[in-house]
Design an enzyme around this catalytic site. Structure first.
Site, PDB file in Angstrom:
ATOM      1  N   SER A 125       2.898  -3.249   7.971  1.00 35.89           N
ATOM      2  CA  SER A 125       1.950  -2.334   7.352  1.00 35.89           C
ATOM      3  C   SER A 125       0.583  -2.983   7.250  1.00 35.89           C
ATOM      4  O   SER A 125       0.455  -4.199   7.098  1.00 35.89           O
ATOM      5  CB  SER A 125       2.428  -1.919   5.963  1.00 35.89           C
ATOM      6  OG  SER A 125       2.146  -2.937   5.021  1.00 35.89           O
ATOM      7  N   LYS A 126      -0.439  -2.145   7.384  1.00 40.16           N
ATOM      8  CA  LYS A 126      -1.800  -2.659   7.362  1.00 40.16           C
ATOM      9  C   LYS A 126      -2.114  -3.302   6.014  1.00 40.16           C
ATOM     10  O   LYS A 126      -2.719  -4.360   5.940  1.00 40.16           O
ATOM     11  CB  LYS A 126      -2.784  -1.524   7.629  1.00 40.16           C
ATOM     12  CG  LYS A 126      -4.214  -2.035   7.687  1.00 40.16           C
ATOM     13  CD  LYS A 126      -5.056  -1.231   8.620  1.00 40.16           C
ATOM     14  CE  LYS A 126      -6.336  -1.978   8.953  1.00 40.16           C
ATOM     15  NZ  LYS A 126      -7.079  -1.318  10.024  1.00 40.16           N
ATOM     16  N   ARG A 127      -1.675  -2.643   4.954  1.00 38.86           N
ATOM     17  CA  ARG A 127      -1.895  -3.170   3.612  1.00 38.86           C
ATOM     18  C   ARG A 127      -1.402  -4.589   3.469  1.00 38.86           C
ATOM     19  O   ARG A 127      -2.089  -5.463   2.981  1.00 38.86           O
ATOM     20  CB  ARG A 127      -1.111  -2.310   2.615  1.00 38.86           C
ATOM     21  CG  ARG A 127      -1.914  -1.297   1.861  1.00 38.86           C
ATOM     22  CD  ARG A 127      -1.034  -0.645   0.807  1.00 38.86           C
ATOM     23  NE  ARG A 127      -1.009  -1.447  -0.412  1.00 38.86           N
ATOM     24  CZ  ARG A 127      -1.895  -1.326  -1.395  1.00 38.86           C
ATOM     25  NH1 ARG A 127      -2.848  -0.441  -1.307  1.00 38.86           N
ATOM     26  NH2 ARG A 127      -1.820  -2.083  -2.477  1.00 38.86           N
TER      27      ARG A 127
END
Length: 473
Positions: free
Chosen positions: A241-243
């Site tokens: 995930s980018k987060r």
RNA sequence: GGCGCUAUCGUCUAAGGGUUAGGACGGAGCCCUCUCAAGGCUCAAAUAGGGGUUCGAAUCCCCUUAGCGCUACCA
């Protein structure tokens, strides 16, 4: 005739896992002859953004594989609603007037899954019609047949025979109370309408497929074949995930780091799939002919990156392999573009440029190396590294280089072999080892202690610049 | 909690009853050499655990464990 689709939803950039799904769809379609449909699954108006859609195009364009047909689900809502209301009319679906459960914890946990709101499922047709006519908002749910519980099964091309009891499948929503179709409805309605024969997608949809089988069946449509792909995960075992993991999960990161799209495609293919003969470096054509669901694995693949090493080392290795082995004529335009991006312009004509590229690519691993490590081949203002300076500071080195410049100026040929002959002759006359002069020359010409064979470097720098640089030090 | 899927070197993977469990990346070393790469050679490194079945199990079966997915009016 095979028809496959890639159906991203515009909620972010193009994820590398999605990119791999797209690539596998493309490979399968191209191998067997057929059409690849790009369908934007944008029915979730709350989360979709135009910016996301653009970044998906950006990623897809870099991959440069193309597609045959294009649709946006938001332009096909009537088709989706028609299917939902058709099922409603046949009693295969029903209206749910309960407000959406916003908190999952509201659901009775502990003894099995939530299946439906029994009052709503049991509501009579006339009562349901009356409440709808009065303007009460409702969602439409699929009425999963459960008494008796029936086994739903299908055979996945990758995971094999799959089955699940209807007792374990909840009455999933078809239409939201804002009249927008849900993923399950719009996806199946479009797959049916677009004549999709092969659904190739991430394994996160494996369990959803039972609902889709139910929907295809209710719509009276033939079942397409399904192939689910193992997921790409992070080294910590979590979903990418980018987060949490940053830019490594976005395909354009690799473009921006100087990757060749074909090399990155090659890398992605090796995650969760392998060819029968275990080949690794492959061209697109080779991938296309080798690809098949038999070679797809069933377990998730880890993309190997860390803070110290933000790019999977194997991806980097594959990129350098492709960089060296692809036709120079295909590479040259890419190098030209990256040089332009860095404000550099090649010396000489195309033939000369191709030769330079062909020579220096042997030590490079990404396109970004050309304007950085290769700067001296395209500009006069290059940095002189410390270790290169040491070679120039060797006793007598500078004087020798000036003498070499004089000899080269008198050399009418200026070819690799003539330069080598001049240099070795000079070294012999002065009683120094040729290596000293060779290494000092490389340092003077490129500012670097390392690089291709020095004689090739002379030619790549060009006669005038060579002489000037040898004298300048 | 329920349902489903998965499990071989650090990572990607090969072997689908009999192999010294093979290859690749990365790591270590050697060779080659004008440097650095590349290339060649060598080394270290794995069948999650426990039970079966079998003459023989990484491979088939069961259990455990761990991970992942689904269990939304997200996709």
């Amino acid at each position: 005739m095979i028809r496959a689709r890639f159906a991203p939803s515009p909620t972010g950039y193009l994820h590398i896992g999605s990119a791999r799904t797209f690539i596998f769809n493309w490979l399968y379609v191209r191998k067997h002859g057929g059409a690849l449909v790009l369908r934007i699954d944008d029915t979730d108006i709350e989360r979709n953004t135009e910016a996301s859609l653009n970044s998906i195009y950006e990623g897809l364009n870099w991959l440069n594989l193309g597609w045959d047909e294009f649709y946006r689900q938001s332009e096909r809502l009537e088709l989706h609603r028609k299917l939902a209301f058709g099922l409603l009319a046949k009693g295969l679906a029903y209206r749910d007037f309960m407000p959406a459960a916003t908190d999952l914890e509201d659901r009775p946990h502990g003894q099995g899954p939530w299946l439906c709101n029994p009052e709503m499922r049991a509501l009579s047709q006339s009562a349901s019609d009356a409440r709808a006519a009065a303007g009460e908002p409702f969602a439409v749910r699929f009425r999963v047949h459960r008494e008796p519980s029936r086994e739903i099964s299908f055979c996945d091309e990758v995971y094999g025979p799959q089955s699940k009891m209807t007792a374990d499948i909840e009455d999933f929503a078809l239409l939201r109370s804002n009249a927008m179709p849900t993923y399950h409805l719009s996806s199946c309605a479009d797959d049916i309408d677009l004549g999709i024969t092969h659904i190739i997608r991430g394994q996160d949809h494996l369990a959803n497929t039972f609902k889709h089988v139910l929907l295809f069946e209710a719509a009276g449509a033939p079942l397409p074949s399904f192939a689910h792909l193992p997921l790409l995960i992070a080294p910590d075992g979590a979903k990418l995930s980018k987060r949490k993991h940053g830019p490594v999960v976005s395909v354009v990161t690799y473009r921006d780091n100087g990757f060749l799209s074909l090399a990155y495609i090659n890398f992605l293919c090796l995650l969760g799939w392998s060819s029968k003969d275990n080949r690794e470096q492959m061209t697109l054509a080779e991938l296309q002919s080798a690809f098949g669901f038999e070679g797809v694995h069933r377990s998730n693949a880890v993309v190997n990156f860390s803070d110290a090493d933000p790019i999977d080392p194997k991806a980097l290795w594959l990129n350098s392999q492709h960089l060296r082995s692809m036709p120079v004529t295909a590479l040259a335009p890419l190098v030209r573009r990256v040089l332009e991006d860095h404000g550099l312009r090649p010396y000489g004509d195309d033939v000369f440029f191709d030769r330079v590229v062909d020579t220096i690519r042997t030590r490079f691993s990404t396109l970004l190396d050309f304007p950085t490590k290769g700067r001296a081949y395209f500009a006069d203002d290059f940095h002189i590294e410390k270790q290169a300076l040491d070679k120039l500071d060797a006793p007598g080195a500078r004087e020798l280089l000036r003498a070499l410049a004089d000899r080269l100026q008198a050399d009418p040929d200026f070819t690799e072999s003539s330069v080598e002959a001049q240099l070795r002759k000079l070294a012999e006359e002065r009683g120094v080892k040729a290596g000293v002069l060779i290494n000092a020359s490389r340092a003077a010409l490129t500012g670097q202690p390392v690089g291709p064979s020095a004689f090739a470097v002379f030619i790549c720098i060009g006669r005038e610049r060579t002489i000037a640089r040898l004298r300048k030090v």
